[in-house]
Design an enzyme around this catalytic site. Sequence first.
Site, PDB file in Angstrom:
ATOM      1  N   HIS A 298      35.163 116.362  12.045  1.00 62.99           N
ATOM      2  CA  HIS A 298      34.745 115.070  12.593  1.00 62.99           C
ATOM      3  C   HIS A 298      33.516 114.524  11.867  1.00 62.99           C
ATOM      4  O   HIS A 298      32.704 113.811  12.466  1.00 62.99           O
ATOM      5  CB  HIS A 298      34.472 115.196  14.094  1.00 62.99           C
ATOM      6  CG  HIS A 298      35.698 115.503  14.887  1.00 62.99           C
ATOM      7  ND1 HIS A 298      36.509 114.522  15.425  1.00 62.99           N
ATOM      8  CD2 HIS A 298      36.287 116.686  15.203  1.00 62.99           C
ATOM      9  CE1 HIS A 298      37.528 115.087  16.050  1.00 62.99           C
ATOM     10  NE2 HIS A 298      37.416 116.402  15.932  1.00 62.99           N
TER      11      HIS A 298
ATOM     12  N   TRP B  87      -4.376 122.340  14.616  1.00 61.70           N
ATOM     13  CA  TRP B  87      -3.111 121.680  14.319  1.00 61.70           C
ATOM     14  C   TRP B  87      -3.357 120.210  14.618  1.00 61.70           C
ATOM     15  O   TRP B  87      -3.563 119.825  15.761  1.00 61.70           O
ATOM     16  CB  TRP B  87      -1.986 122.238  15.182  1.00 61.70           C
ATOM     17  CG  TRP B  87      -0.624 121.715  14.809  1.00 61.70           C
ATOM     18  CD1 TRP B  87       0.221 122.219  13.865  1.00 61.70           C
ATOM     19  CD2 TRP B  87       0.056 120.596  15.391  1.00 61.70           C
ATOM     20  NE1 TRP B  87       1.377 121.480  13.815  1.00 61.70           N
ATOM     21  CE2 TRP B  87       1.301 120.480  14.739  1.00 61.70           C
ATOM     22  CE3 TRP B  87      -0.270 119.676  16.387  1.00 61.70           C
ATOM     23  CZ2 TRP B  87       2.228 119.475  15.059  1.00 61.70           C
ATOM     24  CZ3 TRP B  87       0.646 118.681  16.702  1.00 61.70           C
ATOM     25  CH2 TRP B  87       1.878 118.583  16.047  1.00 61.70           C
TER      26      TRP B  87
ATOM     27  N   LYS C 132      16.276 128.194  11.828  1.00 61.84           N
ATOM     28  CA  LYS C 132      15.441 129.161  11.115  1.00 61.84           C
ATOM     29  C   LYS C 132      15.289 128.769   9.652  1.00 61.84           C
ATOM     30  O   LYS C 132      14.207 128.842   9.071  1.00 61.84           O
ATOM     31  CB  LYS C 132      16.046 130.583  11.212  1.00 61.84           C
ATOM     32  CG  LYS C 132      15.876 131.237  12.559  1.00 61.84           C
ATOM     33  CD  LYS C 132      14.481 131.685  12.801  1.00 61.84           C
ATOM     34  CE  LYS C 132      13.798 131.243  14.035  1.00 61.84           C
ATOM     35  NZ  LYS C 132      14.167 130.239  14.909  1.00 61.84           N
TER      36      LYS C 132
ATOM     37  N   ARG D 239      -1.351 129.363  15.754  1.00 64.48           N
ATOM     38  CA  ARG D 239      -1.370 128.199  16.644  1.00 64.48           C
ATOM     39  C   ARG D 239      -1.687 126.906  15.906  1.00 64.48           C
ATOM     40  O   ARG D 239      -1.531 125.815  16.453  1.00 64.48           O
ATOM     41  CB  ARG D 239      -2.408 128.408  17.749  1.00 64.48           C
ATOM     42  CG  ARG D 239      -2.163 129.623  18.610  1.00 64.48           C
ATOM     43  CD  ARG D 239      -3.216 129.735  19.683  1.00 64.48           C
ATOM     44  NE  ARG D 239      -3.139 128.630  20.626  1.00 64.48           N
ATOM     45  CZ  ARG D 239      -2.393 128.611  21.720  1.00 64.48           C
ATOM     46  NH1 ARG D 239      -1.664 129.658  22.025  1.00 64.48           N
ATOM     47  NH2 ARG D 239      -2.387 127.578  22.520  1.00 64.48           N
TER      48      ARG D 239
ATOM     49  N   LYS E 242       2.888 127.676  16.749  1.00 60.13           N
ATOM     50  CA  LYS E 242       3.676 128.555  17.606  1.00 60.13           C
ATOM     51  C   LYS E 242       3.906 127.971  18.992  1.00 60.13           C
ATOM     52  O   LYS E 242       5.024 127.960  19.492  1.00 60.13           O
ATOM     53  CB  LYS E 242       2.968 129.907  17.726  1.00 60.13           C
ATOM     54  CG  LYS E 242       3.772 130.973  18.474  1.00 60.13           C
ATOM     55  CD  LYS E 242       5.011 131.353  17.708  1.00 60.13           C
ATOM     56  CE  LYS E 242       5.810 132.427  18.396  1.00 60.13           C
ATOM     57  NZ  LYS E 242       7.087 132.663  17.727  1.00 60.13           N
TER      58      LYS E 242
ATOM     59  N   GLU F 246      20.831 128.023  15.905  1.00 61.52           N
ATOM     60  CA  GLU F 246      19.598 128.792  15.709  1.00 61.52           C
ATOM     61  C   GLU F 246      19.445 129.212  14.249  1.00 61.52           C
ATOM     62  O   GLU F 246      18.342 129.170  13.689  1.00 61.52           O
ATOM     63  CB  GLU F 246      19.607 130.015  16.627  1.00 61.52           C
ATOM     64  CG  GLU F 246      18.445 130.976  16.457  1.00 61.52           C
ATOM     65  CD  GLU F 246      17.079 130.367  16.760  1.00 61.52           C
ATOM     66  OE1 GLU F 246      16.073 131.000  16.403  1.00 61.52           O
ATOM     67  OE2 GLU F 246      17.015 129.253  17.323  1.00 61.52           O
TER      68      GLU F 246
ATOM     69  N   GLU G 192      13.047 125.667   9.373  1.00 60.34           N
ATOM     70  CA  GLU G 192      11.653 125.931   9.737  1.00 60.34           C
ATOM     71  C   GLU G 192      10.850 126.573   8.615  1.00 60.34           C
ATOM     72  O   GLU G 192       9.714 126.177   8.361  1.00 60.34           O
ATOM     73  CB  GLU G 192      11.599 126.871  10.960  1.00 60.34           C
ATOM     74  CG  GLU G 192      11.873 126.217  12.289  1.00 60.34           C
ATOM     75  CD  GLU G 192      11.785 127.226  13.415  1.00 60.34           C
ATOM     76  OE1 GLU G 192      11.127 126.925  14.418  1.00 60.34           O
ATOM     77  OE2 GLU G 192      12.387 128.315  13.303  1.00 60.34           O
TER      78      GLU G 192
ATOM     79  N   ASN H 230      -8.556 122.060  22.465  1.00 65.05           N
ATOM     80  CA  ASN H 230      -7.118 122.081  22.215  1.00 65.05           C
ATOM     81  C   ASN H 230      -6.484 121.110  23.190  1.00 65.05           C
ATOM     82  O   ASN H 230      -6.715 121.191  24.392  1.00 65.05           O
ATOM     83  CB  ASN H 230      -6.563 123.497  22.426  1.00 65.05           C
ATOM     84  CG  ASN H 230      -5.047 123.558  22.285  1.00 65.05           C
ATOM     85  OD1 ASN H 230      -4.423 122.644  21.751  1.00 65.05           O
ATOM     86  ND2 ASN H 230      -4.456 124.646  22.757  1.00 65.05           N
ATOM     87  N   GLY H 231      -5.665 120.178  22.690  1.00 65.89           N
ATOM     88  CA  GLY H 231      -5.016 119.217  23.573  1.00 65.89           C
ATOM     89  C   GLY H 231      -5.200 117.793  23.095  1.00 65.89           C
ATOM     90  O   GLY H 231      -5.616 117.545  21.959  1.00 65.89           O
TER      91      GLY H 231
ATOM     92  N   CYS I 267      -3.347 124.456  18.279  1.00 61.61           N
ATOM     93  CA  CYS I 267      -4.752 124.790  18.030  1.00 61.61           C
ATOM     94  C   CYS I 267      -5.139 126.118  18.673  1.00 61.61           C
ATOM     95  O   CYS I 267      -4.579 126.524  19.687  1.00 61.61           O
ATOM     96  CB  CYS I 267      -5.698 123.703  18.518  1.00 61.61           C
ATOM     97  SG  CYS I 267      -5.416 122.073  17.814  1.00 61.61           S
TER      98      CYS I 267
END
Length: 616
Positions: free
Chosen positions: A512, A74, A493, A27, A611, A489, A496, A100-101, A2
């Site tokens: 395996h 968010w 990407k 955010r 983010k 990584e 995401e 926010n929270g 947020c």
Amino acid sequence: MCGITGYLGHREAYPIVMNGLQRLEYRGYDSAGIVLSDGENVKLFKTKGKVSSLRKIAEKNDVHGNLGLGHTRWATHGIPNDENSHPHFSNSGNIAIVHNGIIENYDTIKKELIARGYTFKSDTDTEVLVNLIEEVKIKNNCKLGKAVQMALSTAVGAYAIAVFDVNEPTEIIVARLGSPIAIGIGENNEEFFVASDASPFIEYTKDAIYLDDEELAIIKLGKEIRIRKIKDDSFVEPHIQELKLNLEQIEKGGFKHFMLKEIHEQPHAIQDTYRGRLLASKGIIKMGSVDNNIGKFLNANRIIIVACGTSWHAGLVAEYLFEDLARIPVEVEYASEFRYRNPIINKNDVVIAISQSGETADTLAAIKLAKSQGAFVFGVCNVVGSSIARETDTGAYTHAGPEIGVASTKAFTTQITVLALMALKLGNLKGEISNSRFNTFLQEMTLIPSKVEELLKINSEIEKIAAIYKDATNCLYLGRGYNFPVALEGALKLKEISYIHAEGYPAAEMKHGPIALIDEHMPVVVIATKKGHYDKVVSNIQEIKSRNGKLIAIVTKGDTIVKEIADHVIEIPETVEPFTPLLSTIPLQLLSYHIAVMRGCNVDQPRNLAKSVTVE
């Protein structure tokens, strides 16, 4: 998560708050809202969707006012819809809040308030909090600041809030616990700005206060900010910092997306990160935070790295760096698991916490746990004045500059740069790296920015490969040694931003299990640089081709063996093995970017993500 932004002063609040919301949309972006006051009238606009949708609604109406609070959400409590969007008002309509929270005990408080006659329009914990503030204010006949302080003393969870009373349009109350909040100060206290970070107000002031946990600030026009501790009501002397940001850094600068801009910023970001620390001509790595605590590092039983997401992958690279170059045992932990599994921590352990934002909730909790058990905690983060920068014993900034795209790019390479400098310095001091080898590393590090620039020139080649595989439903990424974390990584990407399922594995682990997935429809990205376990990786590549897998290989420039086998080859400049992740990750960033764009995905604001993960 947020984003909060606000303004109180002599200017029109609407354009400042709305532009601030646009900058904070990374955010959270499932809903947005704004409340404005002109001293007599209060205007509220909020909607499901992005800030652009809010702007269209608001600008059809009167948006005059010198006080404004805005929020981009968010979702946590309550689905994304108009009613759950912030700001929220108390039942009387007198108190407005943005938050926010997460208030963990909101349900208990809500039941108590309902029993006292309160009603609720939304499903949010935020509406519960604003009504609790009103109840406390009425019951105790106190001012808003005191009511907020008392209400927060009973709330359990994390928050950054901004609150105002419609009957007091020259005052805003701001408080934080676990979520960041910054206050910008205008000349002679004639205007104030509030935001989750400083980006919404950098063109108006360079003076800012970052609240610490459990602090509450009373902002009143024409008066100095008063800050108090929420628990004991003690006064806190405001610490005003000079902002180093500039407006140009947070604009797209001609690029289509922030992510693409930030990928292309990496040569400068890496250089800025080692600037002043890497003195290659003198054969010196100068890092005050390490130099001043050198005994802690040299006598450490082990290093424990805690991080989340991309920062965790940087930590995995650091495990190779510290063990290979400095011969110090390393454990890399997900901060979210570390904090809950009752870890064994000793006083001779060094804990390195890595976070781009410096606000990651799980990493902050892991830091507090490590400190409580006597460990020395070193932070690696990007944002000056962030919670992790303040909570750790010491640390190093990456100097990557603002990273707006939700999918981290330059954060990864600059974190590796800082961690590589630390490992090299410690390895040299311990005698694990000879002076001649040490100097070779230093000289090579100075060449990395130009080699990244060289890689960025093959962007169009990578775009052509992306066009071939944009409709894939799955993808496998393989690497060995230093490049195994790069495979992880690269897969992250792609997941995401393009929403293609992708997994990263050590190349040897393919046999395996994952090899069962390989067929003519499965793209496999293999990092096969000549430094490291090259022959082993070539064997893995041959196993993939024998099963008709579509092979994209990242190879060292001039490679001929893999070129004969792979469907596509992307060449990277040669470098020493510990620095290969700084180069091999660049093509994977570009590949993910182009695939996502071709699939019509929102590259900078991928669905369900934000983010900074400032709540659990």
